[in-house]
Design a protein around this motif. Structure first.
Motif, PDB file in Angstrom:
ATOM      1  N   CYS A 105       0.865  -1.189   0.000  1.00 28.95           N
ATOM      2  CA  CYS A 105       0.000   0.000   0.000  1.00 28.95           C
ATOM      3  C   CYS A 105       0.897   1.232   0.000  1.00 28.95           C
ATOM      4  CB  CYS A 105      -0.876   0.040   1.247  1.00 28.95           C
ATOM      5  SG  CYS A 105      -1.915  -1.398   1.410  1.00 28.95           S
ATOM      6  N   VAL A 106       0.732   2.061  -1.005  1.00 30.74           N
ATOM      7  CA  VAL A 106       1.596   3.245  -1.116  1.00 30.74           C
ATOM      8  C   VAL A 106       0.732   4.497  -1.231  1.00 30.74           C
ATOM      9  CG1 VAL A 106       3.633   2.105  -2.112  1.00 30.74           C
ATOM     10  CG2 VAL A 106       1.778   2.798  -3.624  1.00 30.74           C
ATOM     11  N   LYS A 107       1.231   5.593  -0.672  1.00 25.55           N
ATOM     12  CA  LYS A 107       0.454   6.835  -0.708  1.00 25.55           C
ATOM     13  C   LYS A 107       1.332   7.971  -1.240  1.00 25.55           C
ATOM     14  CE  LYS A 107      -2.321   9.932   2.136  1.00 25.55           C
ATOM     15  NZ  LYS A 107      -2.566  10.495   3.459  1.00 25.55           N
ATOM     16  N   THR A 165      -1.577   9.608  10.906  1.00 21.36           N
ATOM     17  CA  THR A 165      -2.381   8.911  11.923  1.00 21.36           C
ATOM     18  C   THR A 165      -1.863   7.507  12.249  1.00 21.36           C
ATOM     19  OG1 THR A 165      -3.883   7.895  10.329  1.00 21.36           O
ATOM     20  CG2 THR A 165      -4.486  10.093  11.131  1.00 21.36           C
ATOM     21  N   ALA A 166      -1.216   6.856  11.291  1.00 15.06           N
ATOM     22  CA  ALA A 166      -0.770   5.455  11.451  1.00 15.06           C
ATOM     23  C   ALA A 166      -1.946   4.496  11.674  1.00 15.06           C
ATOM     24  CB  ALA A 166       0.254   5.316  12.576  1.00 15.06           C
ATOM     25  N   GLN A 167      -3.110   4.850  11.130  1.00 13.52           N
ATOM     26  CA  GLN A 167      -4.301   4.023  11.352  1.00 13.52           C
ATOM     27  C   GLN A 167      -4.671   3.153  10.152  1.00 13.52           C
ATOM     28  OE1 GLN A 167      -7.297   6.888  12.390  1.00 13.52           O
ATOM     29  NE2 GLN A 167      -6.421   7.264  14.401  1.00 13.52           N
ATOM     30  N   VAL A 168      -4.271   3.584   8.960  1.00 12.59           N
ATOM     31  CA  VAL A 168      -4.806   2.931   7.764  1.00 12.59           C
ATOM     32  C   VAL A 168      -4.364   1.465   7.656  1.00 12.59           C
ATOM     33  CG1 VAL A 168      -4.833   2.984   5.230  1.00 12.59           C
ATOM     34  CG2 VAL A 168      -5.171   5.084   6.520  1.00 12.59           C
ATOM     35  N   ALA A 205       1.740   7.871   7.293  1.00 17.35           N
ATOM     36  CA  ALA A 205       1.935   8.791   6.166  1.00 17.35           C
ATOM     37  C   ALA A 205       2.316  10.155   6.728  1.00 17.35           C
ATOM     38  CB  ALA A 205       0.651   8.886   5.353  1.00 17.35           C
ATOM     39  N   GLY A 231       3.155   1.297   5.018  1.00 14.05           N
ATOM     40  CA  GLY A 231       4.053   2.088   5.853  1.00 14.05           C
ATOM     41  C   GLY A 231       3.466   2.184   7.253  1.00 14.05           C
ATOM     42  N   THR A 291     -15.346  10.777  11.109  1.00 15.16           N
ATOM     43  CA  THR A 291     -14.715  12.009  11.608  1.00 15.16           C
ATOM     44  C   THR A 291     -14.690  13.033  10.488  1.00 15.16           C
ATOM     45  OG1 THR A 291     -12.571  11.089  10.989  1.00 15.16           O
ATOM     46  CG2 THR A 291     -13.193  10.860  13.279  1.00 15.16           C
ATOM     47  N   THR A 333     -11.116   5.486   4.094  1.00 16.47           N
ATOM     48  CA  THR A 333      -9.954   5.167   3.248  1.00 16.47           C
ATOM     49  C   THR A 333      -9.659   3.668   3.294  1.00 16.47           C
ATOM     50  OG1 THR A 333      -8.950   7.344   3.598  1.00 16.47           O
ATOM     51  CG2 THR A 333      -7.456   5.589   2.925  1.00 16.47           C
ATOM     52  N   MET A 388      -4.891   4.551  -3.185  1.00 12.47           N
ATOM     53  CA  MET A 388      -6.141   5.277  -3.401  1.00 12.47           C
ATOM     54  C   MET A 388      -5.763   6.745  -3.502  1.00 12.47           C
ATOM     55  SD  MET A 388      -9.374   5.911  -0.892  1.00 12.47           S
ATOM     56  CE  MET A 388      -8.808   7.476  -0.254  1.00 12.47           C
ATOM     57  N   ALA A 391     -12.080  11.261   2.293  1.00 11.84           N
ATOM     58  CA  ALA A 391     -12.258  10.166   3.257  1.00 11.84           C
ATOM     59  C   ALA A 391     -11.372  10.334   4.486  1.00 11.84           C
ATOM     60  CB  ALA A 391     -11.912   8.850   2.573  1.00 11.84           C
ATOM     61  N   ASP A 451       6.474   4.083   3.092  1.00 11.67           N
ATOM     62  CA  ASP A 451       5.982   3.178   2.034  1.00 11.67           C
ATOM     63  C   ASP A 451       7.138   2.754   1.132  1.00 11.67           C
ATOM     64  OD1 ASP A 451       3.769   4.071   3.280  1.00 11.67           O
ATOM     65  OD2 ASP A 451       2.831   4.970   1.533  1.00 11.67           O
TER      66      ASP A 451
END
Ligand SMILES: Cc1cc2nc3c(=O)[nH]c(=O)nc-3n(C[C@H](O)[C@H](O)[C@H](O)COP(=O)(O)OP(=O)(O)OC[C@H]3O[C@@H](n4cnc5c(N)ncnc54)[C@H](O)[C@@H]3O)c2cc1C
Length: 261
Positions: free
Chosen positions: A6-8, A126-129, A121, A118, A223, A98, A62, A93, A38
């Motif tokens: 997964c890359v952003k 947030t380090a949540q995804v 980001a 990663g 949120t 997301t 995304m 999102a 990432d």
């Protein structure tokens, strides 16, 4: 082995400056880059491919159409395939929405062994995804991975802690989030850059995914950012004078006042 990464695409936050007069962020000319963690995630996948036969790496993101550029950078580093989840419906999102979209994209790819993401980001921070994707795919996860090795059918990872690490054995499928200590990402190679621009990047819209349309994008986000602002500039520095023990005392009093100690 099928590896997904997964890359952003993120703005290079090192380049964002603050306009002192207006107090706003100066975003003009700020380049978009592959999120640094990432790049570590992708590098680890590439190392596995270097050392084992039959490994394919697919990068997935995304984002808006311009994320195509970052995906080609990943192809030029050595990824085999790239998928862009792009649709106005995905815009705005939060992390929950997301991860719904990305998990749906990953489910469509299917049959994966390892998903790398990663840790965090550098824009949303947030380090949540990553963990949310693992939850939604109902697979185990290990975050903060600083070392990785394959032993037979098991994967052994070191999970970074503040004062040490945990050694964890996991089996596939699994989602791992990478920290920068994991490796040093490689550069793109010239021949792969040329190939990357001939490569077909798949673009999937909301109609290509098996996702509940009510669970993606801004409206679905539990949120909402209702205000964002530039932090106040830090106060001026102060030069302390006097004897060493007097200065040390003043520093301790100052740190206590600021509740730092
Ligand atoms: C409360 C809130 C409201 C928000 N509202 C908006 C909004 O209105 N409009 C808007 O544009 N953004 C909004 N965002 C930002 C948006 O949620 C984040 O950009 C996105 O959810 C990713 O979160 P993050 O940047 O914190 O990534 P993290 O969770 O820090 O990222 C961890 C890892 O997940 C993976 N990852 C993260 N995002 C992607 C992605 N898009 N594609 C592929 N992999 C990914 C990467 O591997 C990354 O290293 C909002 C965020 C929050 C917290």
């Amino acid at each position: 082995m099928k590896i997904l990464v997964c890359v952003k695409q993120v703005p290079d936050t090192n380049e964002v400056r603050i306009n002192k007069e207006t107090g706003t962020l100066i975003r003009d000319g700020v380049p978009s880059i592959l999120n640094p963690d990432d790049a570590n995630a992708l590098e680890e996948a590439l190392k596995i491919k270097d050392e084992h036969d039959d490994v394919t790496i697919t990068v997935i993101t995304m984002g808006p159409p311009q994320a195509d550029f970052m995906l080609r950078e990943c192809l030029a580093m050595g990824a085999d395939d790239a998928i862009l989840l792009s649709d106005r419906a995905f815009g705005g999102a939060d992390t929950w929405a997301t991860s719904n979209t990305i998990a749906a994209g990953i489910s469509k790819i299917g049959n994966y062994d390892i998903i790398f993401a990663g840790r965090q980001a550098i824009d949303g921070d947030t380090a949540q995804v990553g963990p949310q994707i693992a939850e939604k795919l109902n697979i185990p996860q290990v975050t903060y991975v600083q070392d990785f090795k394959i032993e037979g059918k098991d994967i052994i990872v070191q999970r970074q802690l503040e004062d040490g690490y945990e050694l964890i054995k996991v089996s596939t499928p699994v989602l791992l989030t990478a920290v920068k200590e994991l490796n040093a990402p490689r550069y793109m190679s010239v021949d792969k850059i040329v190939k990357a621009y001939k490569h077909d990047v798949k673009v999937w819209t909301i109609d290509d995914l098996d996702v509940n349309k009510e669970e993606v994008g801004l409206k679905a986000s539990p949120t909402k950012v209702f205000r964002s602002f530039t932090p106040e500039p830090r106060g001026k520095g102060e030069i302390l004078e006097g004897k060493a023990d007097e200065i040390a005392n003043k520093i301790i009093i100052g740190l206590k006042q600021k509740h730092i100690i």
